[in-house]
Design a protein around this motif. Structure first.
Motif, PDB file in Angstrom:
ATOM      1  N   PHE A   1      -6.092  10.252  -4.798  1.00 57.01           N
ATOM      2  CA  PHE A   1      -5.104   9.172  -4.680  1.00 57.01           C
ATOM      3  C   PHE A   1      -3.654   9.630  -4.827  1.00 57.01           C
ATOM      4  O   PHE A   1      -2.750   8.997  -4.332  1.00 57.01           O
ATOM      5  CB  PHE A   1      -5.382   8.082  -5.717  1.00 57.01           C
ATOM      6  CG  PHE A   1      -6.651   7.321  -5.444  1.00 57.01           C
ATOM      7  CD1 PHE A   1      -6.744   6.498  -4.335  1.00 57.01           C
ATOM      8  CD2 PHE A   1      -7.735   7.443  -6.283  1.00 57.01           C
ATOM      9  CE1 PHE A   1      -7.904   5.797  -4.065  1.00 57.01           C
ATOM     10  CE2 PHE A   1      -8.904   6.740  -6.032  1.00 57.01           C
ATOM     11  CZ  PHE A   1      -8.999   5.921  -4.910  1.00 57.01           C
ATOM     12  N   GLY A   2      -3.422  10.686  -5.587  1.00 54.28           N
ATOM     13  CA  GLY A   2      -2.046  11.110  -5.881  1.00 54.28           C
ATOM     14  C   GLY A   2      -1.631  10.612  -7.252  1.00 54.28           C
ATOM     15  O   GLY A   2      -2.470  10.479  -8.162  1.00 54.28           O
TER      16      GLY A   2
ATOM     17  N   GLY B   1      -0.067   6.860  -5.306  1.00 53.87           N
ATOM     18  CA  GLY B   1       0.092   7.831  -4.209  1.00 53.87           C
ATOM     19  C   GLY B   1       1.314   8.673  -4.484  1.00 53.87           C
ATOM     20  O   GLY B   1       1.292   9.547  -5.354  1.00 53.87           O
ATOM     21  N   THR B   2       2.404   8.356  -3.789  1.00 53.45           N
ATOM     22  CA  THR B   2       3.647   9.097  -4.040  1.00 53.45           C
ATOM     23  C   THR B   2       4.446   8.465  -5.183  1.00 53.45           C
ATOM     24  O   THR B   2       5.292   9.117  -5.779  1.00 53.45           O
ATOM     25  CB  THR B   2       4.556   9.070  -2.791  1.00 53.45           C
ATOM     26  OG1 THR B   2       4.725   7.686  -2.440  1.00 53.45           O
ATOM     27  CG2 THR B   2       3.939   9.825  -1.640  1.00 53.45           C
TER      28      THR B   2
ATOM     29  N   THR C   1       2.999   3.402  -0.201  1.00 52.70           N
ATOM     30  CA  THR C   1       3.277   4.622  -0.967  1.00 52.70           C
ATOM     31  C   THR C   1       2.109   5.609  -0.860  1.00 52.70           C
ATOM     32  O   THR C   1       2.173   6.707  -1.367  1.00 52.70           O
ATOM     33  CB  THR C   1       3.482   4.288  -2.461  1.00 52.70           C
ATOM     34  OG1 THR C   1       2.325   3.580  -2.916  1.00 52.70           O
ATOM     35  CG2 THR C   1       4.707   3.448  -2.698  1.00 52.70           C
ATOM     36  N   LEU C   2       1.040   5.151  -0.226  1.00 53.81           N
ATOM     37  CA  LEU C   2      -0.204   5.925  -0.190  1.00 53.81           C
ATOM     38  C   LEU C   2      -0.460   6.428   1.231  1.00 53.81           C
ATOM     39  O   LEU C   2      -0.183   5.733   2.201  1.00 53.81           O
ATOM     40  CB  LEU C   2      -1.344   4.989  -0.608  1.00 53.81           C
ATOM     41  CG  LEU C   2      -2.728   5.540  -0.907  1.00 53.81           C
ATOM     42  CD1 LEU C   2      -2.709   6.474  -2.104  1.00 53.81           C
ATOM     43  CD2 LEU C   2      -3.687   4.376  -1.207  1.00 53.81           C
ATOM     44  N   GLY C   3      -0.998   7.644   1.341  1.00 47.96           N
ATOM     45  CA  GLY C   3      -1.446   8.142   2.648  1.00 47.96           C
ATOM     46  C   GLY C   3      -0.379   8.839   3.466  1.00 47.96           C
ATOM     47  O   GLY C   3      -0.637   9.248   4.594  1.00 47.96           O
TER      48      GLY C   3
END
Ligand SMILES: Nc1ncnc2c1ncn2[C@@H]1O[C@H](COP(=O)(O)OP(=O)(O)OP(=O)(O)O)[C@@H](O)[C@H]1O
Length: 359
Positions: A158-159, A169-170, A225-227
């Protein structure tokens, strides 16, 4: 206190310096949400855990070697916190907390680290104009330096793990604050706001989520924010922002062509209102400041500084007005103060230019 002294203390460099594309983009913000892997997240931590987290963040920030000053929420008066919110340096949520929450600030207020807000740590960098890559580079540099001394909650798949799933994420929110009077006057924002949603972006008002687009000011930021990598998120935002800048410029050109004299009249009426009114509400002030700033950009007004919009949109908020007045003001007193502060501020530019006063 003289207005000049008050301004020198109140205005951060990112508010009044000219950055790239600053005729339309007022400022750029990058924020990263981070948490420690060992401590419970802020929504569920105990007072003791909150205290431990604050100490761990503090130790990491000191070891990272940035010359930042810590302001603890419990040591600040309500008005001081309100001013920090109005300057976009802390969130209203952080201001409400008097436990172990704090903010670490750089001297020129371009870096602010919020501790124990929704996440253990929120790293924020603010730059004048359109500087997404520069602000991201700075935020990631601070992030790396802190990470050497603070073990982030991070999952291989997931980050970065965050309190709110929308930040996982980020943990990155990249945002630009834009002045878009041309697109508003030509009724194009109703089309643009839903369109940018298709790119995973959102348009918010001047004080972020839930706030109004006062003064034709919009914040455009990423929702996803993800991917995607941090660089791709900012690159995609930049691409859309460049297009909005181009559309705003052509809307302004079309307005000048189709109704130049009416536009000039609107600008000077607003200038007159700001320069001579004795009582003014924040909405009217925001509208007039937006018109005057457009008039400066179009070359109708020459003796007023371009930063007038950014500066006065913040300095005419209730917290700042009360700080300038040195105490509590009722709403009608604030409207009187707002009018006099705006008159004085405009007067500073005019008398610099002419060497005389007419208010
Ligand atoms: N480009 C910008 N320049 C100056 N201030 C900004 C900019 N973008 C956002 N801000 C300010 O940052 C604050 C937080 O904004 P916003 O609510 O959009 O952010 P957030 O960090 O995503 O918060 P949350 O995750 O809790 O929703 C607000 O005061 C907003 O005005």
């Amino acid at each position: 206190m003289s207005l000049e002294k008050f301004l020198s203390q109140a205005v951060s460099s990112w508010m009044n310096e000219d950055g790239p594309s600053s005729e339309i983009v007022l400022s750029t913000r990058i924020r990263l949400a981070r948490n420690h892997h060992q401590y419970a997240f802020p929504t569920v931590f105990t007072k003791e855990e909150a205290q431990q987290t604050a100490e761990a963040v503090g130790a990491a920030v000191r070891q990272a070697g940035y010359p930042l000053e810590e302001l603890k929420m419990e040591d600040l008066q309500g008005l001081e916190k309100r001013v920090l919110v109005e300057k976009h340096l802390i969130s209203p949520n952080l201001a409400e907390d008097s436990g172990s929450s704090s903010v670490w600030l750089s001297d020129d207020e371009d870096i602010s680290l919020m501790v124990n807000e929704e996440d253990h740590l929120r790293i924020q960098c603010l730059f004048p104009g359109l500087q997404l890559k520069e602000a991201l580079r700075k935020a990631l540099e601070i992030d790396d330096a802190i990470e050497q001394h603070f073990d982030y909650a991070f999952d291989e798949n997931f980050g970065y793990l965050t309190t709110c799933p929308t930040n996982v994420g980020t943990g990155l929110r990249a945002s630009v604050m834009m002045h878009l009077p041309g697109l508003m006057m030509t009724h194009q924002m109703n089309r643009i706001i839903p369109a940018i949603g298709q790119f995973g972006l959102v348009a918010r008002g001047i004080y972020g989520e839930g706030s109004e687009a006062l003064g034709n000011i919009f914040q455009i930021s990423n929702q996803t924010t993800l991917g995607k990598s941090e660089e791709d998120i900012t690159e995609d935002l930049l691409h859309v922002v460049d297009q909005i800048i181009a559309q705003e410029k052509s809307a302004r050109e079309a307005l000048v062509k189709s109704s130049g004299i009416q536009l000039e009249d609107r600008v000077f009426r607003s200038y007159g209102t700001l320069r001579y009114s004795r009582v003014i509400e924040s909405k009217e002030a925001a509208k007039c400041l937006s018109d005057v700033r457009l008039g400066i950009d179009l070359g109708f007004i020459e003796n007023v500084s371009r930063s007038i919009l950014n500066e006065l949109m913040i300095l005419t908020q209730p917290g700042f007005l009360q700080q300038y007045a040195g105490g509590f003001l009722r709403p009608v007193e604030r409207d009187i103060r707002r009018a006099s502060l705006i008159r004085e501020r405009l007067e500073m530019d005019v008398s610099k230019d002419k060497g005389g006063s007419d208010i």
